[in-house]
Design an enzyme around this catalytic site. Structure first.
Site, PDB file in Angstrom:
ATOM      1  N   VAL B  77       0.972  -1.152  -0.004  1.00  0.00           N
ATOM      2  CA  VAL B  77       0.088   0.115  -0.058  1.00  0.00           C
ATOM      3  C   VAL B  77       0.966   1.277   0.065  1.00  0.00           C
ATOM      4  O   VAL B  77       1.791   1.432   0.811  1.00  0.00           O
ATOM      5  CB  VAL B  77      -0.878  -0.006   1.311  1.00  0.00           C
ATOM      6  CG1 VAL B  77      -1.789   1.165   1.408  1.00  0.00           C
ATOM      7  CG2 VAL B  77      -2.027  -1.230   0.993  1.00  0.00           C
ATOM      8  N   CYS B  78       0.498   2.203  -0.891  1.00  0.00           N
ATOM      9  CA  CYS B  78       1.653   3.305  -1.060  1.00  0.00           C
ATOM     10  C   CYS B  78       1.368   4.239   0.190  1.00  0.00           C
ATOM     11  O   CYS B  78       0.434   4.699   0.521  1.00  0.00           O
ATOM     12  CB  CYS B  78       1.187   4.146  -2.360  1.00  0.00           C
ATOM     13  SG  CYS B  78       1.825   5.871  -2.387  1.00  0.00           S
ATOM     14  N   ILE B  79       2.502   4.454   0.883  1.00  0.00           N
ATOM     15  CA  ILE B  79       2.449   5.422   2.031  1.00  0.00           C
ATOM     16  C   ILE B  79       2.056   6.767   2.004  1.00  0.00           C
ATOM     17  O   ILE B  79       0.786   7.101   2.645  1.00  0.00           O
ATOM     18  CB  ILE B  79       3.844   5.273   3.043  1.00  0.00           C
ATOM     19  CG1 ILE B  79       3.733   5.916   4.053  1.00  0.00           C
ATOM     20  CG2 ILE B  79       4.805   6.125   2.104  1.00  0.00           C
ATOM     21  CD1 ILE B  79       4.894   5.753   5.228  1.00  0.00           C
TER      22      ILE B  79
END
Lengths: 102, 130, 138
Positions: B77-79
């Protein structure tokens, strides 16, 4: 060398399919998925554009998406091949790149 | 063949995550490798364990978590996108002073570099979005 | 990453206008992070994507974060190929003069400022796509 183009938008609502057809080269494959499959039904106003594109590109539609939208076998435009998810994987593996027209 | 998957939309509103899931499952069943599944934009919403869809509907988060467990998938999941949308793991929750985390099993939070790396390492990157 | 590994051609396909959705901004964030990986990067602005490069953008009144200045800084990140599709401009009544000037400094020519925007027709862009390794669509 070829590209697999995916189109997931209805051609009656957005220009993703038109844009895809404008940028597909001879020998490329175009896969209609999600609402993109609506263009694959016979009798629609987009049908002539797809039929014309068939001369240089191979056009596919994702079977589960056709079925979900009530488009049954006899209603799919001639020459559009129906594939399942495994067929989608084969098309992606067989092309050199996958370009999504979101 | 080695695939990388990018998912730009959350579950339920768009079909993107469903299609990506079916593609990923089919690719794995055919013996292909999935280098990484990267969740970007609203796609990060696939990674919260707090979704409770009706019992007769599919639970996309659970489907992804189970697929990840079965095939040792890397679900990232992209931060930056996750911070905007309130998806937190325990470390992030602590760092941001939030009172809890919501990341689902099998998902991890990391940077956009993971997407670029996936593009470099995989033979094909497939984008699912709106 | 090892040096032996050949560079890949990364292509960012931008077809959406800014502000109405987050895609333009978050695409730009990928481009900026991706620059550190030293790949062969190009961006394409097609369909409503051409509006991302409009000059005189001012988002202040919307309460949203304006980000058009970032495009001007792309040259500093070694991102120098911004393909803009001619037909997409024309359909929208635009010309290249309506877009913000974006340049990079060419280290091989005494850091002369050169334009990063490359105007291409759709058939030319089709060939450019066919030459890419990774296509990221936003």
């Amino acid at each position: 060398m070829s590209t697999l183009h995916t189109v997931n938008k209805s051609a009656y609502e957005r220009n993703a399919l038109k844009s895809c057809l404008d940028h597909a080269l001879p020998g490329d494959a175009i896969l209609l998925i999600e609402d993109g499959v609506l263009a694959a039904r016979k009798g629609g106003s987009i049908a002539p554009a797809l039929t014309a594109a068939k001369a240089s590109c191979k056009i596919y539609a994702l079977g589960p998406d056709l079925a979900a939208r009530g488009i049954v076998a006899g209603q799919v435009l001639e020459g559009i091949e129906t594939v399942d998810y495994a067929g989608f994987v084969d098309l992606a593996a067989g092309a050199s790149r996958v370009c999504a027209w979101l | 063949m080695r695939f990388a998957i990018q998912i730009n939309e959350g579950p339920y509103t768009h079909q993107a995550s469903d299609t990506a899931y079916q593609f990923t499952k089919a690719a794995l069943e055919k013996g292909h490798e999935i280098f990484r599944v990267f969740f970007y934009h609203d796609g990060v919403n696939n990674g919260t364990r707090y979704t409770v869809p009706p019992q007769d509907d599919r639970n996309l988060q659970k489907l992804w978590s189970e697929l990840a467990e079965k095939y040792k998938l890397d679900l990232v999941v992209c931060i930056a996108a996750a911070q905007r949308r309130g998806i937190l793991d325990a470390n992030e929750a602590k760092r941001q002073g939030k009172d809890g985390d919501n990341i689902a099993p099998g998902f991890r939070i990391s940077g956009l570099g993971q997407l670029i790396e996936a593009g470099i390492q995989a033979d094909r990157l497939i984008v699912f979005g709106d | 990453m090892s040096d032996e590994q050949a560079k890949k051609k990364f292509f960012y396909l931008n077809r959406k206008a800014p502000y109405g959705t987050i895609y333009a901004l978050e695409s730009l964030e990928v481009v900026l992070i991706g620059a550190a990986f030293e790949q062969d990067v190009s961006l394409a602005f097609v369909d409503d994507g051409v509006f991302q490069l409009m000059d005189n953008q001012d988002a202040a009144g919307t309460g949203m974060k304006g980000f058009s200045k970032i495009y001007r800084a792309l040259g500093d990140y070694e991102v120098r190929k911004l393909y803009v599709e001619k037909e997409s401009l024309e359909t929208r009544g635009l010309s290249i003069e309506d877009l913000m000037p974006i340049t990079y400094e060419d280290e091989n020519e005494d850091y002369a400022e050169k334009p990063s925007i490359i105007l291409v027709g759709k058939s030319e862009l089709a060939k450019i796509i066919a030459d890419q390794d990774v296509v990221m669509s936003f």
